[in-house]
Write an enzyme that holds these catalytic residues in place. Structure first.
Site, mmCIF file in Angstrom:
data_model
loop_
_atom_site.group_PDB
_atom_site.id
_atom_site.type_symbol
_atom_site.label_atom_id
_atom_site.label_comp_id
_atom_site.label_asym_id
_atom_site.label_seq_id
_atom_site.Cartn_x
_atom_site.Cartn_y
_atom_site.Cartn_z
ATOM 1 N N SER A 56 13.552 -21.120 -4.463
ATOM 2 C CA SER A 56 11.969 -21.254 -3.519
ATOM 3 C C SER A 56 10.249 -22.718 -3.899
ATOM 4 C CB SER A 56 11.092 -20.046 -2.954
ATOM 5 O OG SER A 56 12.071 -19.331 -2.701
HETATM 6 N N1 SAH Z 1 14.148 -16.733 -3.650
HETATM 7 C C1 SAH Z 1 15.740 -17.768 -4.132
HETATM 8 C C2 SAH Z 1 16.668 -18.359 -2.930
HETATM 9 C C3 SAH Z 1 15.946 -18.775 -1.651
HETATM 10 S S1 SAH Z 1 16.551 -19.390 -0.724
HETATM 11 C C4 SAH Z 1 15.105 -19.296 -4.453
HETATM 12 O O1 SAH Z 1 13.906 -18.759 -5.243
HETATM 13 O O2 SAH Z 1 16.088 -19.776 -5.644
HETATM 14 C C5 SAH Z 1 17.266 -18.123 0.602
HETATM 15 C C6 SAH Z 1 18.659 -17.469 0.165
HETATM 16 O O3 SAH Z 1 18.906 -16.636 0.673
HETATM 17 C C7 SAH Z 1 20.435 -18.348 0.248
HETATM 18 O O4 SAH Z 1 19.901 -18.326 -0.747
HETATM 19 C C8 SAH Z 1 20.828 -18.028 1.068
HETATM 20 O O5 SAH Z 1 22.196 -18.654 0.655
HETATM 21 C C9 SAH Z 1 20.266 -16.443 0.800
HETATM 22 N N2 SAH Z 1 20.628 -15.939 2.133
HETATM 23 C C10 SAH Z 1 20.028 -16.225 3.376
HETATM 24 N N3 SAH Z 1 20.379 -15.560 4.894
HETATM 25 C C11 SAH Z 1 21.145 -13.951 3.628
HETATM 26 C C12 SAH Z 1 21.628 -12.572 4.260
HETATM 27 N N4 SAH Z 1 21.248 -12.791 5.420
HETATM 28 N N5 SAH Z 1 22.247 -11.751 3.274
HETATM 29 C C13 SAH Z 1 22.428 -12.546 1.873
HETATM 30 N N6 SAH Z 1 21.321 -13.712 1.702
HETATM 31 C C14 SAH Z 1 20.876 -14.908 2.629
#
Ligand code: SAH
Length: 216
Positions: A65
């Site tokens: 993010s």
């Molecule tokens: N906060 C993190 C990732 C942001 S992207 C960072 O800053 O690195 C959002 C993440 O949510 C991704 O890795 C995606 O795979 C995950 N995601 C999406 N749907 C999800 C779900 N139902 N359960 C768990 N993770 C999920």
């Protein structure tokens, strides 16, 4: 792991100044972003951009993010030391590290197996030790709940009901709601179980998806 030297520290300070200019006020959030080596959370192809206020690819079609978004979401959680936080979307673990810096006890769920494995290996090397789970965040983690705060780091089409049930009375859930673009929402569960809602502006996230993906 890419070294954390004067150059990275200098760039990090510039990023912090930029976030303050953009309106981030919580000193604890500023300090955490000033301390955490974001470049170490990114693929080597992007390390030169680690302190640019943007989202970047982290593999499995996902992104780390944008720092401003991480800062806003953390501010909205209004963390107290020792708060039990459920985070949906571990991704690179950068947001997780920020929460831990602010004294939260973090339970974090990721649905992409490759990312889950990578971050579970990596984050403890920096001294951050949340409880990691591979699974569908839509279901939450009721066995460890209820939680003081719930943070969703992907765009949800609507309020995930099962997660609201895992929130303590008086707790908050911060979640971007919407399909193509999202509105940052904060839901507050009152002591009588009512749900209050606040709108905190427009953002852009990767989608919250159902089920799991065994990408590795
Ligand atoms: N906060 C993190 C990732 C942001 S992207 C960072 O800053 O690195 C959002 C993440 O949510 C991704 O890795 C995606 O795979 C995950 N995601 C999406 N749907 C999800 C779900 N139902 N359960 C768990 N993770 C999920």
């Amino acid at each position: 792991m890419h070294n954390d030297g004067y150059r990275e520290k200098g760039l990090r300070q510039q990023l912090v100044n930029e976030l303050i200019q953009k309106g981030i006020k919580d000193k604890r959030v500023i300090d955490a972003i000033g301390k955490i080596p974001r470049h170490q959370f990114m693929d080597s192809a992007f390390v030169n951009f680690a302190y640019v206020d943007k989202a970047f690819p982290i593999g499995s079609g996902q992104t780390i993010s944008q720092p401003f978004t991480v800062a806003i979401q953390t501010e909205l959680l209004d963390l107290a030391k020792g708060d039990k936080v459920l985070e949906i979307g571990t991704g690179s673990g950068y947001q997780t590290a920020v929460l831990i810096e602010l004294g939260a006890k973090v339970y974090t769920i990721e649905r992409q197996r490759g990312l889950f494995l990578k971050t579970q290996q990596f984050l403890p090397k920096l001294g951050y030790n949340p409880q990691f789970f591979y699974g569908d965040g839509y279901l939450g983690k009721p066995t460890y709940g209820p939680y003081d705060k719930i943070l969703i780091t992907a765009g949800a089409p609507d309020i995930p009901k099962l997660l609201i049930e895992q929130l303590k009375p008086g707790g908050f859930m911060v979640v971007p709601i919407g399909e193509k673009t999202q509105t940052m929402m904060r839901y507050i569960k009152t002591n009588s179980g009512e749900l209050l809602e606040e709108n905190h502006g427009a953002f852009s996230f990767v989608p919250l998806l159902k089920g799991t993906a065994n990408d590795k």
